[in-house]
Design a protein around this motif. Structure first.
Motif, PDB file in Angstrom:
ATOM      1  N   MET A  67     -22.695  34.892 -14.898  1.00  7.33           N
ATOM      2  CA  MET A  67     -22.434  35.848 -16.171  1.00  7.33           C
ATOM      3  C   MET A  67     -22.479  34.567 -17.223  1.00  7.33           C
ATOM      4  N   ARG A  68     -22.978  35.398 -18.361  1.00  6.40           N
ATOM      5  CA  ARG A  68     -24.091  34.704 -19.352  1.00  6.40           C
ATOM      6  C   ARG A  68     -22.568  34.249 -20.984  1.00  6.40           C
ATOM      7  N   VAL A  69     -23.090  33.123 -20.565  1.00  9.94           N
ATOM      8  CA  VAL A  69     -21.960  32.535 -22.481  1.00  9.94           C
ATOM      9  C   VAL A  69     -22.909  31.000 -23.335  1.00  9.94           C
ATOM     10  N   THR A  70     -21.958  31.523 -24.112  1.00  9.18           N
ATOM     11  CA  THR A  70     -23.804  30.219 -24.912  1.00  9.18           C
ATOM     12  C   THR A  70     -22.983  29.143 -24.894  1.00  9.18           C
ATOM     13  N   PHE A  71     -23.511  27.643 -25.086  1.00 16.51           N
ATOM     14  CA  PHE A  71     -23.261  26.292 -25.112  1.00 16.51           C
ATOM     15  C   PHE A  71     -24.069  25.970 -26.748  1.00 16.51           C
ATOM     16  N   LYS A  72     -22.151  24.820 -27.706  1.00 18.49           N
ATOM     17  CA  LYS A  72     -23.213  24.839 -28.384  1.00 18.49           C
ATOM     18  C   LYS A  72     -22.537  22.984 -28.457  1.00 18.49           C
ATOM     19  N   LEU A  73     -23.501  22.917 -29.255  1.00 13.75           N
ATOM     20  CA  LEU A  73     -23.017  21.319 -29.049  1.00 13.75           C
ATOM     21  C   LEU A  73     -23.639  20.502 -30.812  1.00 13.75           C
ATOM     22  N   TYR A  74     -22.623  20.146 -31.191  1.00 15.77           N
ATOM     23  CA  TYR A  74     -22.737  19.870 -32.439  1.00 15.77           C
ATOM     24  C   TYR A  74     -23.194  18.363 -32.699  1.00 15.77           C
ATOM     25  N   ALA A  75     -23.321  17.809 -33.977  1.00 16.62           N
ATOM     26  CA  ALA A  75     -23.180  16.530 -34.723  1.00 16.62           C
ATOM     27  C   ALA A  75     -23.774  15.664 -33.546  1.00 16.62           C
ATOM     28  N   MET A  76     -23.688  14.740 -33.167  1.00 13.90           N
ATOM     29  CA  MET A  76     -23.347  13.826 -32.400  1.00 13.90           C
ATOM     30  C   MET A  76     -23.781  14.191 -30.857  1.00 13.90           C
ATOM     31  N   LEU A  77     -23.241  15.026 -30.845  1.00 16.14           N
ATOM     32  CA  LEU A  77     -23.859  15.094 -28.942  1.00 16.14           C
ATOM     33  C   LEU A  77     -24.351  16.787 -28.963  1.00 16.14           C
ATOM     34  N   SER A  78     -25.345  16.477 -30.177  1.00 20.08           N
ATOM     35  CA  SER A  78     -27.027  17.480 -30.515  1.00 20.08           C
ATOM     36  C   SER A  78     -27.810  16.766 -29.039  1.00 20.08           C
ATOM     37  N   ASP A  79     -27.827  15.634 -29.228  1.00 20.10           N
ATOM     38  CA  ASP A  79     -28.153  14.348 -28.376  1.00 20.10           C
ATOM     39  C   ASP A  79     -28.696  14.768 -26.951  1.00 20.10           C
ATOM     40  N   TYR A  80     -26.894  15.880 -26.224  1.00 16.30           N
ATOM     41  CA  TYR A  80     -26.869  16.113 -25.026  1.00 16.30           C
ATOM     42  C   TYR A  80     -27.823  17.345 -24.603  1.00 16.30           C
ATOM     43  N   LEU A  81     -28.454  18.022 -25.896  1.00 19.60           N
ATOM     44  CA  LEU A  81     -29.037  18.806 -25.337  1.00 19.60           C
ATOM     45  C   LEU A  81     -30.377  19.299 -24.821  1.00 19.60           C
ATOM     46  N   PRO A  82     -31.095  20.269 -24.220  1.00 21.27           N
ATOM     47  CA  PRO A  82     -32.298  19.955 -24.097  1.00 21.27           C
ATOM     48  C   PRO A  82     -33.587  19.831 -25.574  1.00 21.27           C
ATOM     49  N   ASP A  83     -34.165  19.671 -25.765  1.00 20.85           N
ATOM     50  CA  ASP A  83     -35.432  19.179 -26.875  1.00 20.85           C
ATOM     51  C   ASP A  83     -35.201  20.125 -27.393  1.00 20.85           C
ATOM     52  N   GLU A  84     -35.210  21.754 -26.379  1.00 21.87           N
ATOM     53  CA  GLU A  84     -35.558  23.220 -27.625  1.00 21.87           C
ATOM     54  C   GLU A  84     -34.486  23.554 -27.848  1.00 21.87           C
ATOM     55  N   ALA A  85     -33.319  22.968 -26.967  1.00 22.96           N
ATOM     56  CA  ALA A  85     -31.912  24.162 -27.981  1.00 22.96           C
ATOM     57  C   ALA A  85     -31.409  23.002 -29.056  1.00 22.96           C
ATOM     58  N   ARG A  86     -32.210  21.700 -29.295  1.00 22.31           N
ATOM     59  CA  ARG A  86     -31.682  20.742 -30.503  1.00 22.31           C
ATOM     60  C   ARG A  86     -31.907  21.411 -31.699  1.00 22.31           C
ATOM     61  N   LYS A  87     -32.787  22.714 -31.667  1.00 19.77           N
ATOM     62  CA  LYS A  87     -33.242  23.483 -33.338  1.00 19.77           C
ATOM     63  C   LYS A  87     -31.935  23.949 -33.197  1.00 19.77           C
ATOM     64  N   THR A  88     -31.361  24.938 -32.367  1.00 18.47           N
ATOM     65  CA  THR A  88     -30.475  25.676 -32.596  1.00 18.47           C
ATOM     66  C   THR A  88     -28.699  25.531 -32.602  1.00 18.47           C
ATOM     67  N   ASN A  89     -28.863  24.125 -31.633  1.00 17.48           N
ATOM     68  CA  ASN A  89     -27.508  23.292 -31.349  1.00 17.48           C
ATOM     69  C   ASN A  89     -26.830  24.334 -30.578  1.00 17.48           C
ATOM     70  N   SER A  90     -27.598  24.719 -29.521  1.00 13.88           N
ATOM     71  CA  SER A  90     -27.083  26.608 -28.577  1.00 13.88           C
ATOM     72  C   SER A  90     -27.994  26.548 -27.803  1.00 13.88           C
TER      73      SER A  90
END
Lengths: 84, 615
Positions: free
Chosen positions: A1-24
């Motif tokens: 199943m598909r879910v949307t995962f969002k990380l913000y503020a300092m946690l943005s650093d834990y997203l893959p590069d391509e996802a940081r533009k959207t935090n998602s």
């Protein structure tokens, strides 16, 4: 199943590069995957996992390990932050 | 004692400046700043006074910790009767002006009367004189700052001034100090303008002496600074992301008032968020955010310093907007952005600059534009009346109307009256998102129920800074409560209101309360000031101030009917997010709140409550 995962503020650093533009990020996870399991999968520092929302609703720390996600859910996480 | 124990009384009608001792009996009851200045206003003016008449007074006031080594000890407030609301107005600002005023040896300045011509007050320690400001009238706060410093040949002068909005009768004009900080709400700048007072320029080299127990003060302030540094919010989150970090949070929880509160979530929220401010623009490869900045003595440093792309359509022909300047805070990004459906980050930054340079409250201005855009959407207002096409989402309309409003041109004159008067004039009073005539800020009461009660009962009209229950309801500070329920919110709001009134009277910043409680403030005050300042006493002082402000408003003619929210929030359910289907439960919370407060069912403090608080 598909879910949307969002990380913000300092946690943005834990997203893959391509996802940081959207935090998602869209995740394909097995049915029954819990909030706690998704968090563990990204090795997020526990101290920074403060505000955990599923579809905008707050999930208490004690509920995170057992809270199963459903298709289409949006899991969003912030470190301790505030504003005014 | 950390009080200077000295007041400057300036009679603008007569052109006189006189020193008088601070009423130390009142200082023991009302502490300083917000509380003490309000006590002076209550004692010296008729609550029914026309706010823009010479009979109204304007007080610039510091707290006992202003100008000291206490963290964030740079705050001052402007207290008067507000022209936007007809209620008490008290607007708090940071920067460096407040500390300079205190270091010149003054606790507060009381301005009375009206000058026959434009003047500015020049204050150099105990030397005070009114100087001609005819040449400064018509100029922006930025130009005034430069000209006064040049005239006195001293770059270290600190200045608080009004821009063209304050001169032109914009009812939500603010007092701007240090270029980018403002006593922003309720129109205190309009009162200053009505008195022909363009600016106050201060140079203070006396310092703050008389700390009661300096060793204890050093210990208490050092401990309190450690609390701020060790706290994840005040030590890391606010310095790096500023208040703007809330944009995505509040959108996610479905409490971001969008397009004049027609919606509670904004599809463009991320484009105008703290995260977006950190990203490099594709156009010039630079980020909107340059760095953070601190006010006097602050160890948090939440301020934003921004720079827009020089080739952005909004500034390509306006070099004065090319430099680094005060950047977007959450409230401004919301009011200029989401409230109007605008998601152009650089355009919002420029709109914020216009509000700073011309001295306008961006919350009320932006929210009023939201009402204009809704009336345009409905066909109630046409381009021919407004002067520009004004659909939701138009950054061009936002910027043009900002200039027109500040300069008092065309339809800008009507926007300068705020949304209540504007919407009433055009037969749509229900489209004004106000309480007591003041626009509510960036939290939708349908998604954060406690904020509805906060807005409805705020003594200065709708405001988030009177009891910031968002901290508890959304952010979990100090404890997490459910934002979607009304239960317990009366107690929560009262506790926040009383504590906030105490902090606002101390000289420190309310943002410390993300880490501090009154238990952290009390030892600092107790070491600095005589009188035995405990946590319990501060809570009582806060409650006394709140009830004094309430009594002032009642005497001014406000009633329980004014403790209400716009109809939209009570009848139109949230369309999306966790609050989908919900309206504000304000009608349930108000009676509970009156009871918790010790007020009658009509919202009047009972004799017992007044007696208990020494009112």
């Amino acid at each position: 199943m598909r879910v949307t995962f969002k990380l913000y503020a300092m946690l943005s650093d834990y997203l893959p590069d391509e996802a940081r533009k959207t935090n998602s990020l869209t995740l394909d996870v097995p049915p029954g995957r819990t909030v706690g399991q998704v968090i563990d999968g990204f090795n997020l520092p526990p101290k920074l996992v403060h505000l955990v929302l599923v579809n905008g609703n707050y999930i208490q720390p004690a509920e995170r390990a057992g809270r199963a996600l459903a298709e289409g859910d949006v899991l969003a996480i912030w470190p301790p932050i505030a504003g005014g | 004692m950390a009080w200077a124990k000295k007041i400057l009384r300036v009679n603008l009608t007569k052109g006189t400046c006189a020193s008088e001792p601070l009423n130390m009996e009142w200082a023991q009851q009302y502490l300083g700043q917000r509380g003490l200045a309000t006590k002076y206003l209550v004692a010296e003016t008729d609550p029914k006074v026309d706010p823009l008449s010479p009979e109204n007074k304007l007080i610039m006031t510091t707290g006992p910790l202003t100008g000291t080594m206490a963290s964030t000890g740079g705050r001052y407030s402007v207290v008067t009767k507000g022209p936007l609301t007809g209620a008490i107005a008290c607007s708090n600002s940071g920067g460096y002006f407040g500390a300079e005023l205190k270091m010149a040896g003054w606790d507060m300045i009381i301005f009375e009367g009206k000058s026959p011509k434009p003047v500015y007050l020049w204050l150099e320690n105990d030397k005070a004189e009114l100087r001609d400001a005819t040449h400064l009238w018509g100029k922006t706060t930025w130009d005034v700052e430069e000209e006064i410093k040049k005239a006195h040949q001293d770059p270290q002068i600190r200045i608080a001034s009004i821009g063209r909005a304050g001169e032109n009768g914009v009812l939500y004009a603010c007092v701007v100090n240090d270029l980018h900080r403002a006593a922003g709400r309720s129109g205190v700048g309009a009162v200053m303008g009505s008195k022909n007072l363009k600016a106050v320029a201060v140079r203070g080299t006396v310092g703050v002496s008389g700390i009661k127990d300096f060793k204890a003060f050093l210990k208490a302030t050092t401990a309190a600074k450690k609390v701020l540094a060790d706290n994840a919010v005040t030590g890391q989150g606010l310095p790096k992301f500023g208040t703007q970090v809330l944009m995505n949070v509040i959108n996610e929880v479905g409490a971001l008032p969008t397009r004049n509160a027609q919606d509670v979530q904004f599809e463009g929220a991320r484009n105008i968020s703290a995260e977006a401010m950190h990203e490099k623009r594709p156009t010039d490869g630079k980020a909107n955010l340059i760095t953070n900045a601190a006010c006097f003595g602050c160890t948090i440093a939440c301020g934003r310093v921004s720079q827009v792309d020089k080739n952005h359509w909004s500034v390509v022909n306006s070099p004065k907007y090319w430099g680094a300047t005060g950047g977007l805070e959450y409230e401004n990004a919301w009011s200029l952005g989401a409230a109007n459906g605008v998601d152009d980050l650089d355009a919002l930054t420029v709109a914020n600059m216009i509000c700073n340079e011309d001295g306008m409250d961006p919350i009320t201005f932006g929210a009023t534009i939201g009402a204009v855009m809704e009336m345009y959407q409905m066909g109630v207002l046409k381009k021919e009346q407004i002067g520009v096409e004004a659909p939701f989402g138009s950054a061009q309309a936002l910027l043009e109307l900002a200039h027109m409003t500040a300069e008092g041109r065309g339809f800008g004159k009507e926007i300068g009256l705020g949304s209540k008067r504007l919407c009433e004039k055009y037969g749509k009073p229900e489209l004004s998102m106000t309480v007591k005539g003041q626009e509510f800020p960036a939290y939708d009461p349908r998604g954060i129920q406690g904020m509805g009660l906060t807005y409805a009962t705020s003594n200065r009209g709708a405001c988030h800074l009177r009891s910031y229950t968002v901290a508890s309801e959304i952010l979990g500070v100090p404890v997490k409560t459910d934002p979607l329920v009304t239960d317990g919110k009366a107690d929560l709001v009262k506790a926040f209101q009383d504590a906030t009134a105490a902090f606002d009277s101390s000289g420190t910043c309310i943002f410390t309360t993300f880490a501090w409680t009154l238990a952290d403030l009390a030892p600092q005050l107790d070491a600095a000031c005589e009188g035995g300042w405990t946590l319990e006493r501060l809570a009582e002082v806060g409650e006394r101030i709140w009830n004094m402000e309430r009594q002032y408003n009642l005497a001014a003619g406000l009633t329980a009917k004014d403790d209400d929210l716009p109809k939209r929030l009570k009848t139109e359910p949230a369309k999306s997010g966790p609050a989908k289907g919900l309206v504000s439960g304000i009608d349930k919370m108000i009676p509970e709140y009156y009871k918790v407060r010790g007020w009658s069912t009509d919202g009047v403090p009972t004799k017992e409550t007044a007696k208990r608080l020494g009112l």
